[in-house]
Design an enzyme around this catalytic site. Structure first.
Site, short mmCIF file in Angstrom:
data_model
loop_
_atom_site.label_atom_id
_atom_site.label_comp_id
_atom_site.label_asym_id
_atom_site.label_seq_id
_atom_site.Cartn_x
_atom_site.Cartn_y
_atom_site.Cartn_z
N TYR B 135 0.83 -1.20 0.00
CA TYR B 135 0.00 0.00 0.00
C TYR B 135 0.87 1.26 0.00
O TYR B 135 0.93 1.99 -0.96
CB TYR B 135 -0.91 0.02 1.24
CG TYR B 135 -2.23 -0.70 1.12
CD1 TYR B 135 -2.39 -1.79 0.28
CD2 TYR B 135 -3.34 -0.31 1.87
CE1 TYR B 135 -3.60 -2.47 0.19
CE2 TYR B 135 -4.55 -0.97 1.79
CZ TYR B 135 -4.69 -2.05 0.95
OH TYR B 135 -5.88 -2.70 0.87
N SER B 168 5.84 -4.64 5.65
CA SER B 168 6.21 -5.62 6.67
C SER B 168 6.32 -6.99 6.03
O SER B 168 5.44 -7.42 5.28
CB SER B 168 5.16 -5.68 7.77
OG SER B 168 5.09 -4.46 8.44
N GLU B 252 -9.06 -5.00 9.17
CA GLU B 252 -7.99 -4.86 10.16
C GLU B 252 -8.51 -4.73 11.58
O GLU B 252 -7.80 -4.96 12.52
CB GLU B 252 -7.11 -3.63 9.84
CG GLU B 252 -6.12 -3.93 8.74
CD GLU B 252 -5.08 -2.84 8.57
OE1 GLU B 252 -3.97 -3.18 8.20
OE2 GLU B 252 -5.40 -1.65 8.79
#
Lengths: 370, 402
Positions: B135, B168, B252
Site C-alpha cells: 500500500y 512488513s 484490520e
C-alpha cells in the site's frame, strides 16, 4: 456474550429519552435550580407515578417492580444527559441499594413502598471532612444500642438532597468502633439540617448536625455497605457517561453550524480532533460504567474493582467533555445564558462527589492487591 | 446485557486451549517458539514458526473466522474472541501468516473470483504462501490514494513499476497485494487497481530492509521494475481497486483486538515485575500511572466486547469500532513509556539482562512509538472518527492553483 442493551433496556432507554427531552428542558432545569428545594415536586410525582421510575429497583414484595440494578443503566444515562434535578440519584442510586444490601425487612417494609410510590425520598449521609467515601473519614458516634435504640452524634457534609430527604442513612461508629449505617427520619429531635450553597445548583447538598439523634441500626456489615457504595458510585459513573455524551453532541452540533473563515469550524482539524477525542472517551466511559453495573447485578465479587475503574475513568471523561464543550463553543460557551456551564458545573461536582479519580485509582490498585 | 460465555462457548475454549497447550507447554513440539516472534521480535525462529503455520493449518486452528466452505471454521464473533484470547494466553508465537489470514484472505472471500479463491486460499491456510501488503509509498502514506506505482497491460500480463515502503515481511513473502495506478487520466481514487503480484522475480523486484528504531529490519522498501503478474490477478474491477483496498482495511479491526489486549496484559505483567524490582509501587505518582494503564487495559477489553456485541449480522461493525485503533495505540505507547519510567536507570541497560522478557521492555518502549503511526496515524484516526462517526464536514480541497 452480549455486552449491549437488551430489548427491555432499549425500551426504557427510548421512553426515558423521550420523556426527559420533553420535560427536562433548559427552562425547567433552570427553574428547579432557582427553587428552594432544588427540584420540581410535581415533576417528581409524575416520574414516580406515571413513569414508575422510583419503583424500578424496589422488590415486588415492597410494591416495586423488582428490576436489577443493571436495568437502571438506560435511565441513569438519560438522566445524566439532561441534568434533571430530582431526588432520583440520592433515593434510587444511593439509599435503595443501602436498604437492599445492608437493611433488614422491617426497615425495607417501612420505607420501600413509600419510596416506590414517590411519597418518600431518601439519601445516604457519609462524608464528614473529605469527599472520599472512605471509612476512615467517618467519626460520627453511635451510642446506646439497648432497648432504647441508638443515639447519633456528629456532623455530616455534602449530603445529596440532605435537606429534603425523608430518610437519612447515616454512617457512624459504635462503641466498638464498628462502622454501620443508621436510619434517621427527617425532623428527628436533635437533627439540624443546613442546605449548602453549591456551584452545581442541579444537585443540592446539605450539612447535617446530629446531637443525640434517635436512630435505627441497619444490620449490614462493612462488606454490605461497600457493595451499596459501589452501586452508588456506579450509578454516578453511568450518569457521567450521559453527561459526556450530551456534551459531545452539543459540541458536534455547534461545530457543524458555526461558520468562521467561510467554513463550519468542525471542518478544521483543531476542532474535529477535539470532538474525536471526546467520542473515544465517552464510548470508553460507557464500557466502564455499563460493565460495573453488570457486575453489581451478576458478578458482585468483581464489583469493587469495576466500580473503582469506572469512577476513575468516567469522572475524568465527563469533565474533559464538559470543558472541551465550553472551549469549542467559544465566547457563547462562556455565557450564563448558554447551558455549557451547567454541564461544566455538574461534571466538576460529580467528579468530586464520591471521591476524586486519583483516589479511585489508588483504590483500584489496592483491590488488585498492589 | 450478559458478559458470560455459554457452555458451548466454554467447550470451544477448552478445545482451543488443549490444542495450544499440548504443543506449546514444556515438552510440546513447539515449546521453543512459545511467546517468540511478537512485536519487536519478528525476525526470530523463522523456520519453526513456518512449521507452526503448517501445523495450525492442518489442524484448522488458523483462519477460524473464514467460512467453512473456504476451509475455516465459520467461527462466530464470540468464538473468534475466545480463540484470540486463548492464543495470547498460551503465548502463541507471533504469526507469520497473519496478513494472509486477516487481510488478503477475507478480501478474496468477499470480493475475489472463485478461481482466485481456489488458487490462493489453501496456500494461506497451510503456510505455503506468506503475504505482504503493498500500500504505502514514499508519497502515499496517510494520503493513500496518491499512489504512483503504475501497472500497464503488457501482452498477457500486467507489468508493475514503482516503489512501495514500510512493507512488513516483504523479505519473506511469496506474494504481495499491490495498489497500483492503471489509469493515470482518471481522478486519483478512480484509476487504481488491486493486483496480486508474486514476489520471486529477481531483477524485477528488489526488497531492501529498512532498519527501524528498534534496530531490527522487519519492514522494507520494495522496488518493482516491470514486475509481472497474470492478467487475472486483479481483485475487483480494473480501475476499481480503491473500494477493494478500503475493504481490506476494514478487516484490520475486529475480534483480534481481544487477543492483542491479552498480549498487552502479558507485557504488563513484565512491567509489574520490573516495578517490584525498583520499588516503583511505593511512589505515589507511579502508582497513579500504573493504575491508569491497568484500568485502560481493562477498558480496552470491554470496548472490544461492546463493539463485537453490536456488530451487524454480516459481521460489519458499528461506528463505535472506529475508536479502537487510536485507543489501543495510545495505550500501548503510554505503557512503553511507563515501563521506562518504572525502570529508571535500569531501562538504560536492559540489553545486559539475562531475562528475555525483561530485555523486551526496551523494544516495547521503542516499538510502541510505531503503533500511533502505522495502519492510520492517530491524526488520521481522529479524522475518521470526526468525519465518519460524528458526521463533521471534511476539510475543503485546496483551490486549484492559478
Amino acid at each position: 456474550m452480549h455486552f449491549a442493551l437488551d430489548d427491555d433496556q432499549q425500551a426504557l432507554w427510548k421512553s426515558a429519552r423521550r420523556f426527559l427531552e420533553d420535560q427536562a428542558t433548559s427552562e425547567r432545569v433552570r427553574a428547579a435550580m432557582e427553587s428552594e428545594t432544588g427540584w420540581d415536586a410535581a415533576l417528581w410525582t409524575r416520574i414516580a407515578t406515571e413513569m414508575g421510575w422510583a419503583a424500578l429497583p424496589v422488590p415486588e414484595a415492597h410494591d416495586g417492580l423488582g428490576m436489577r440494578f443493571v436495568d437502571l443503566v438506560p435511565l441513569l444515562e438519560q438522566m445524566g444527559r439532561t441534568l434533571l434535578p430530582s431526588p432520583f440519584f440520592g433515593t434510587i442510586a444511593t439509599a435503595v441499594p443501602a436498604l437492599l444490601e445492608a437493611g433488614d425487612d422491617a426497615l425495607r417494609a417501612r420505607w420501600l413502598p413509600a419510596i416506590a410510590a414517590g411519597e418518600a425520598t431518601a439519601t445516604v449521609a457519609w462524608t464528614e471532612h473529605r469527599s472520599e467515601w472512605d471509612a476512615a473519614d467517618v467519626s460520627t458516634a453511635a451510642a446506646g444500642g439497648g432497648s432504647d435504640g441508638w443515639r447519633l452524634t456528629g456532623e455530616k457534609s455534602w449530603v445529596v438532597d440532605g435537606a429534603t430527604a425523608s430518610l437519612l442513612l447515616v454512617a457512624a461508629r459504635d462503641g466498638a468502633d464498628t462502622l454501620a449505617l443508621f436510619a434517621v427520619e427527617s425532623g428527628a429531635a436533635g437533627l439540624s439540617v443546613a442546605p449548602q450553597k453549591t456551584m452545581d445548583a442541579t444537585r443540592r447538598l446539605a450539612r447535617l448536625t446530629l446531637d443525640g439523634v434517635h436512630a435505627t441500626r441497619l444490620p449490614g456489615d462493612a462488606a454490605a455497605i461497600r457493595r451499596a457504595h459501589d452501586m452508588a458510585l456506579t450509578a454516578l459513573a453511568v450518569e457521567q457517561v450521559g453527561l459526556a455524551q450530551r456534551c459531545l453532541e452539543m459540541a458536534v452540533d455547534y461545530a457543524q453550524t458555526r461558520v468562521q473563515f467561510g467554513r463550519p469550524i468542525g471542518s478544521f482539524q483543531a476542532i474535529k480532533h477535539k470532538c474525536a477525542d471526546m467520542m473515544v472517551q465517552a464510548e470508553t466511559a460507557r464500557s466502564a460504567a455499563w460493565y460495573a453495573a453488570w457486575c453489581a447485578s451478576e458478578a458482585p465479587e468483581r464489583l469493587s474493582e469495576a466500580a473503582a475503574a469506572a469512577a476513575a475513568y468516567c469522572g475524568e471523561a465527563a469533565f474533559a467533555a464538559a470543558a472541551e464543550n465550553v472551549q469549542i463553543h467559544g465566547g457563547i460557551g462562556f455565557t450564563w445564558e448558554h447551558d455549557c456551564h451547567l454541564f461544566l458545573r455538574r461534571a466538576r461536582a460529580s467528579e468530586a462527589l464520591m471521591g476524586a479519580p486519583a483516589w479511585h485509582r489508588e483504590r483500584y490498585l489496592q483491590a488488585r492487591g498492589m | 446485557m450478559d458478559l458470560r460465555f455459554t457452555k458451548a462457548e466454554e467447550a470451544f475454549r477448552d478445545e482451543v486451549r488443549d490444542w495450544l497447550e499440548s504443543r506449546l507447554a514444556p515438552g510440546g513440539a513447539f515449546h521453543e517458539i512459545r511467546g517468540r516472534g511478537g512485536p519487536g521480535d519478528e525476525e526470530s525462529c523463522f523456520e519453526p514458526r513456518l512449521a507452526w503455520e503448517r501445523a495450525l493449518g492442518e489442524a484448522r486452528w488458523n483462519c477460524v473466522a473464514w467460512p467453512e466452505a473456504h476451509g475455516g471454521r465459520g467461527a462466530s464473533l464470540t468464538e473468534q474472541v475466545i480463540y484470540h484470547e486463548e492464543y495470547a494466553r498460551a503465548h502463541g508465537p507471533g504469526r507469520l501468516g497473519h496478513i494472509g489470514e486477516t487481510l488478503i484472505g477475507p478480501t478474496l472471500i468477499a470480493l475475489g473470483t472463485d478461481a482466485q479463491r481456489a488458487r490462493f486460499l489453501p496456500g494461506i491456510r497451510f503456510g505455503e504462501h506468506l503475504w505482504c501488503q503493498g500500500y504505502s509509498e514514499p508519497n502515499a502514506g496517510s494520503d493513500l490514494a496518491n499512489v504512483q506505482t503504475r501497472a500497464e497491460r503488457d501482452g498477457d500480463a500486467w507489468s508493475v513499476t514503482g516503489q512501495k515502503i514500510w512493507t512488513s515481511g516483504a523479505h519473506w513473502s511469496h506474494w504481495c497485494f499491490v495498489i497500483a495506478r492503471t489509469n493515470p487520466d482518471a481522478p486519483k481514487h478512480r484509476g487504481l487497481s488491486y493486483l496480486l503480484v508474486p514476489m520471486d522475480q529477481p531483477g524485477r523486484i528488489e526488497v531492501r530492509p529498512i532498519i527501524q528504531i528498534t534496530g531490527d529490519g522487519e519492514f522494507n522498501e520494495v522496488f518493482f521494475d516491470g514486475a509481472r503478474t497474470d492478467l487475472d490477478n486483479v481483485v475487483g474491477e480494473v480501475d476499481g481497486g480503491w473500494r477493494v483496498a478500503m475493504a481490506t482495511l476494514g478487516f484490520e479491526r475486529g475480534a483480534s483486538t481481544l487477543g492483542q489486549q491479552l498480549e498487552f496484559q502479558n507485557e504488563m505483567e513484565v512491567v509489574l515485575r520490573a516495578a517490584q524490582r525498583t520499588d516503583a509501587l511505593k511512589d505515589p505518582s507511579l502508582r497513579q500511572r500504573v493504575a491508569d494503564v491497568l484500568i485502560r487495559l481493562e477498558l480496552m477489553r470491554l470496548n472490544a466486547l461492546r463493539t463485537l456485541s453490536t456488530a451487524k449480522a454480516d459481521g460489519s461493525l458499528g461506528r463505535e469500532a472506529m475508536i479502537n485503533k487510536i485507543y489501543w495505540a495510545t495505550l500501548h505507547r503510554d505503557m512503553g513509556k511507563l515501563a521506562m519510567d518504572i525502570l529508571g536507570p535500569w531501562a538504560e541497560t536492559l540489553a545486559d539482562e539475562d531475562d528475555l522478557a525483561m530485555r523486551r521492555l526496551e523494544r516495547l518502549f521503542l516499538f510502541s512509538r510505531s503503533d500511533t503511526i502505522y495502519a492510520g496515524t492517530n491524526q488520521i484516526q481522529r479524522n475518521i472518527i470526526g468525519e465518519r462517526a460524528l458526521g463533521l464536514p471534511k476539510e475543503p480541497k485546496p483551490a486549484p492553483k492559478g
